[in-house]
Design a protein around this motif. Structure first.
Motif, PDB file in Angstrom:
ATOM      1  N   UNK A  24       0.851  -1.194   0.000  1.00 48.64           N
ATOM      2  CA  UNK A  24       0.000   0.000   0.000  1.00 48.64           C
ATOM      3  C   UNK A  24       0.890   1.248   0.000  1.00 48.64           C
ATOM      4  N   UNK A  25       0.320   2.370   0.364  1.00 48.25           N
ATOM      5  CA  UNK A  25       0.994   3.641   0.070  1.00 48.25           C
ATOM      6  C   UNK A  25       0.570   4.694   1.100  1.00 48.25           C
ATOM      7  N   UNK A  26       1.545   5.385   1.655  1.00 52.38           N
ATOM      8  CA  UNK A  26       1.271   6.553   2.507  1.00 52.38           C
ATOM      9  C   UNK A  26       2.057   7.726   1.937  1.00 52.38           C
ATOM     10  N   UNK A  27       1.336   8.748   1.527  1.00 54.79           N
ATOM     11  CA  UNK A  27       1.976   9.952   0.997  1.00 54.79           C
ATOM     12  C   UNK A  27       1.766  11.097   1.995  1.00 54.79           C
ATOM     13  N   UNK A  28       2.683  12.046   1.995  1.00 56.87           N
ATOM     14  CA  UNK A  28       2.417  13.288   2.732  1.00 56.87           C
ATOM     15  C   UNK A  28       1.380  14.051   1.913  1.00 56.87           C
ATOM     16  N   UNK A  29       0.149  13.787   2.217  1.00 57.18           N
ATOM     17  CA  UNK A  29      -0.966  14.320   1.430  1.00 57.18           C
ATOM     18  C   UNK A  29      -2.214  14.256   2.301  1.00 57.18           C
ATOM     19  N   UNK A  30      -2.947  15.351   2.356  1.00 58.39           N
ATOM     20  CA  UNK A  30      -4.181  15.375   3.135  1.00 58.39           C
ATOM     21  C   UNK A  30      -3.919  14.928   4.567  1.00 58.39           C
ATOM     22  N   UNK A  31      -4.783  14.026   5.046  1.00 59.45           N
ATOM     23  CA  UNK A  31      -4.646  13.550   6.430  1.00 59.45           C
ATOM     24  C   UNK A  31      -4.105  12.113   6.486  1.00 59.45           C
ATOM     25  N   UNK A  32      -3.301  11.746   5.477  1.00 59.58           N
ATOM     26  CA  UNK A  32      -2.749  10.390   5.510  1.00 59.58           C
ATOM     27  C   UNK A  32      -1.755  10.247   6.666  1.00 59.58           C
ATOM     28  N   UNK A  33      -0.805  11.185   6.713  1.00 55.54           N
ATOM     29  CA  UNK A  33       0.202  11.139   7.780  1.00 55.54           C
ATOM     30  C   UNK A  33      -0.371  11.812   9.029  1.00 55.54           C
ATOM     31  N   UNK A 352      -7.039   7.470   5.219  1.00 51.61           N
ATOM     32  CA  UNK A 352      -7.735   8.754   4.986  1.00 51.61           C
ATOM     33  C   UNK A 352      -7.730   9.264   3.544  1.00 51.61           C
ATOM     34  N   UNK A 353      -6.622   9.117   2.843  1.00 55.68           N
ATOM     35  CA  UNK A 353      -6.517   9.601   1.459  1.00 55.68           C
ATOM     36  C   UNK A 353      -6.794   8.423   0.525  1.00 55.68           C
ATOM     37  N   UNK A 354      -7.932   8.476  -0.222  1.00 53.59           N
ATOM     38  CA  UNK A 354      -8.357   7.351  -1.080  1.00 53.59           C
ATOM     39  C   UNK A 354      -7.944   6.014  -0.439  1.00 53.59           C
ATOM     40  N   UNK A 355      -8.584   5.740   0.711  1.00 53.14           N
ATOM     41  CA  UNK A 355      -8.023   4.715   1.587  1.00 53.14           C
ATOM     42  C   UNK A 355      -9.057   3.726   2.127  1.00 53.14           C
ATOM     43  N   UNK A 356      -8.600   2.517   2.435  1.00 50.76           N
ATOM     44  CA  UNK A 356      -9.493   1.554   3.091  1.00 50.76           C
ATOM     45  C   UNK A 356      -9.751   1.879   4.561  1.00 50.76           C
ATOM     46  N   UNK A 357      -8.840   2.674   5.163  1.00 47.05           N
ATOM     47  CA  UNK A 357      -8.957   2.984   6.602  1.00 47.05           C
ATOM     48  C   UNK A 357      -9.180   4.487   6.773  1.00 47.05           C
TER      49      UNK A 357
END
Ligand code: AHR
Length: 499
Positions: A24-33, A352-357
Motif C-alpha cells: 500500500x501507500x502513505x503519501x504526505x498528502x491530506x490527512x494520511x500522515x 484517509x486519502x483514497x483509503x481503506x482505513x
C-alpha cells in the motif's frame, strides 16, 4: 441463473504470489500522515504520537510493504527537512498539493511506524527537483552503517541501526506535466540510470523501480516505457504502472468492466519490457510494480474547493461504496492472475486519502474496500494456478467483459486452496463449477460473501457496518467437483482445506 466454470490443472501454474503484491501507500498528502498515522495528543496515540487504532487495522490488512513519502509530494521533497530535532525542522510550501508541510513527521518516524505496523518501507527518491546525488545521500542516511557523514547523521538523530530499506522508487510519475521536475522519457531514463548506478554502488542489495506512465491514456504511453527502459535497463529491476478507476458516468456495468482495462494495461507493459529485453538480447527480465491502483473519483469535486496553503486538509477523502469494493475485488484478482510479472502492487493509499482505513478524532473505521483487500492479503498467498474461466460475457467499453472474475491460489504447505470470485451480473446469481479431483480430500471450510442491495451503500463512522462480509455462502465439493452459487453482484472467498 448464469452458469460458469473454472478449469485448472495443478501443474499449470502462473507463479508464486510475491507477498508485496499486497502493498500500500502513505503519501504526505491530506490527512494520511497527520491525523491518519500520526496524531500526538490523541487518546489513540502511543508515546511516539503514532495512532494505535490505525496500526491495528493496518496489521489486520497484513500489508507487507508501504510506499513512502509520495507520490507527487516526493518530487519537491527535501528529506533532510524531515529528520533531526523536530523543533529545528522547517515548514515548507508543498507545490504538489498546495499545502504547508510541517515536517513534524519524517522518514525516521515512518520507519518506526512501519515496524509497529509489521510492514517494510518502499522509499521513493526525489528525481523531480533533485537528482542522483541527493538520492545517493538519502540511501547513505538510511542504509549505510556508520563512519560517513550521512550515516553518522542518522546515528546522531538517535538511529544507531541502519533502516536497511531494500526497495526504492526512482521518482514518481515523471511523464506527467503536473509533476515538479517533469521530464521527457530520455531525460528521465538517463537520470534514473545515473541515480540507480550511484545507489547500487552504495548498496548493491537494493532493488529499484523506474517510473512507467502515470496512466494508460497518457499520450506518451508505450513510447515512454520503451525509451526509459532503453536508458536504465541495467540499473532497474521493476517498471511502475499507475491507474485509478471511477464511475463518473454512473454506469455500473462499465465501471465493473475496468478490470479488463487493467488486465490489458498489464499485458501491454509486459510486452514493452520484453521488447526492450529482446532488443538488448539480455537475460534479465524487468518485472512490474503496480504501485498506485485504486478507485478515485468521489472526492474530485470537493477537492476543487479546498483552501490553499493550510496543513493536512481533508483532501482526496473518497467515501467508498459497495460497487467500489466489488471492483477492488476484481482488480485484486487481475493482479494475482499476472503474478508471474506483477511482483509489487500498492493500493493507493492506506489511511484517509483514497483509503481503506479512515480516522477521526474519535476513532478509526473500515471502508467498504477494506474487505476484499483483507481477504486477498490474508487468504490468497501461495501459488496462482493458471485458470481458464469459462464465463458468459457482456458488452462493455473495453469490449467483452466476463460476468465472472476469478482466481485460484493454492498453498501446498498449508494444504489449502482459495478461490476469489466476483459475479458482476447485477440481476442474476451464478452457478460455478470447478473440477478439483487433483485435490483429493479438499473440502470447503468457509465461503465468505459480500453483497448489498444498494450498490451505493457506504460505511461511515456512525454506521461502519453497512457493507461487510458474512460467512455462509453456498458451496460444496462432491465427487471431486466444487460447485458454488455466487449471488448477483457479489464478492466471494471460497476457502478449501484438505480434510
Ligand atoms: O495517490 C495520489 C496521487 O496520484 C499521487 O501523488 C500521484 O503519484 C498520483 O497521480
Amino acid at each position: 441463473m448464469k452458469k460458469a466454470s473454472i478449469v485448472i490443472d495443478k501443474d499449470f501454474i502462473v507463479d508464486r504470489v510475491d507477498p508485496r503484491i499486497y502493498g500500500s501507500f502513505i503519501e504526505h498528502l491530506g490527512r494520511a500522515v497527520y491525523e491518519g498515522i500520526y496524531q500526538p495528543g490523541s487518546p489513540f496515540a502511543d508515546e511516539q504520537g503514532l495512532r494505535k487504532d490505525t496500526i491495528d487495522l493496518v496489521r489486520e490488512l497484513n500489508v507487507p510493504i508501504v510506499r513512502y513519502p509520495g507520490g507527487n509530494f516526493v518530487s519537491g521533497f527535501h528529506w533532510e527537512d524531515s529528520v533531526g530535532p523536530k523543533e529545528e525542522r522547517p515548514s515548507r510550501v508543498d507545490l504538489a498539493w498546495n499545502v504547508i508541510e510541517t515536517n513534524q513527521f519524517g522518514l525516521n518516524e515512518f520507519s518506526d511506524w512501519a515496524k509497529k505496523a509489521n510492514t517494510d518501507v518502499m522509499m521513493a527518491v526525489n528525481l523531480g527537483t533533485r537528482g542522483p546525488e541527493d538520492a545517493k545521500n538519502l540511501l547513505e542516511y538510511c542504509n549505510f552503517n556508520k563512519g560517513s557523514y550521512y550515516s553518522d547523521l542518522r546515528r546522531k538523530h538517535g538511529y544507531a541501526d541502519p533502516h536497511n530499506i531494500k526497495l526504492w522508487c526512482l521518482g514518481n510519475e515523471m511523464d506527467g506535466p503536473w509533476q515538479m521536475g517533469h521530464k521527457t522519457a530520455y531525460e528521465y531514463g538517463r537520470t534514473a540510470a545515473e541515480a540507480g548506478r550511484l545507489m547500487k554502488m552504495m548498496d548493491p542489495s537494493i532493488e529499484l523501480v523506474a517510473c512507467g506512465s502515470s496512466f494508460l491514456d497518457m499520450p506518451t504511453f508505450a513510447q515512454w516505457e520503451a525509451t526509459v527502459l532503453e536508458e536504465c535497463y541495467n540499473q532497474v529491476d521493476y517498471l511502475s504502472l499507475h491507474q485509478y478507476y471511477g464511475n463518473q458516468e454512473n454506469d455500473t456495468p462499465n465501471f465493473l468492466a475496468s478490470s479488463v482495462g487493467m488486465d490489458r494495461f498489464i499485458s501491454s507493459v509486459v510486452s514493452i519490457c520484453d521488447y526492450v529485453q529482446a532488443k538488448k538480447r539480455g537475460k534479465k527480465k524487468i518485472n512490474l510494480s503496480f504501485d498506485e491502483w485504486n478507485v478515485w473519483y468521489h472526492s474530485n469535486e470537493a477537492d476543487q474547493k479546498l483552501e490553499k496553503w493550510v496543513q493536512a486538509p481533508h483532501q482526496l477523502e473518497d467515501v467508498y461504496n459497495f460497487e467500489d469494493a466489488l471492483l477492488i475485488g476484481s482488480l485484486l484478482i487481475t493482479l494475482l492472475r499476472h503474478a508471474d510479472r506483477v511482483k509489487i502492487a500498492c493500493l493507493a493509499q492506506l489511511v484517509n486519502v483514497i483509503a481503506p482505513i479512515m480516522t477521526s478524532d474519535t476513532g478509526a473505521w473500515r471502508q467498504t474496500i477494506f474487505y476484499p483487500f483483507f481477504h486477498a492479503s490474508n487468504y490468497a498467498r501461495g501459488t496462482v494456478l493458471n485458470t481458464l474461466v469459462k464465463s458468459p460475457v457482456y458488452d462493455s467499453r473495453f469490449g467483452d467483459a466476463p460476468y465472472l472474475d476469478s482466481v485460484l491460489v493454492m498453498n501446498e504447505e498449508e494444504e489449502s486452496l482459495t478461490v476469489l470470485a466476483v459475479n458482476k451480473s447485477l440481476d442474476e446469481d451464478m452457478e460455478i463449477t470447478c473440477d478439483l479431483r487433483q485435490f483429493a480430500g479438499y473440502q470447503v471450510v468457509e465461503h465468505i460473501t459480500m453483497s448489498h442491495d444498494d450498490m451505493k451503500a457506504v460505511n461511515t463512522q456512525e454506521d461502519p457496518d453497512q457493507v461487510k462480509p458474512v460467512s455462509g455462502g453456498v458451496s460444496k465439493v462432491e465427487s471431486g467437483v466444487l460447485s458454488a452459487v455466487l449471488g448477483k453482484h457479489s464478492w466471494n472467498v471460497i476457502r478449501l482445506k484438505k480434510a
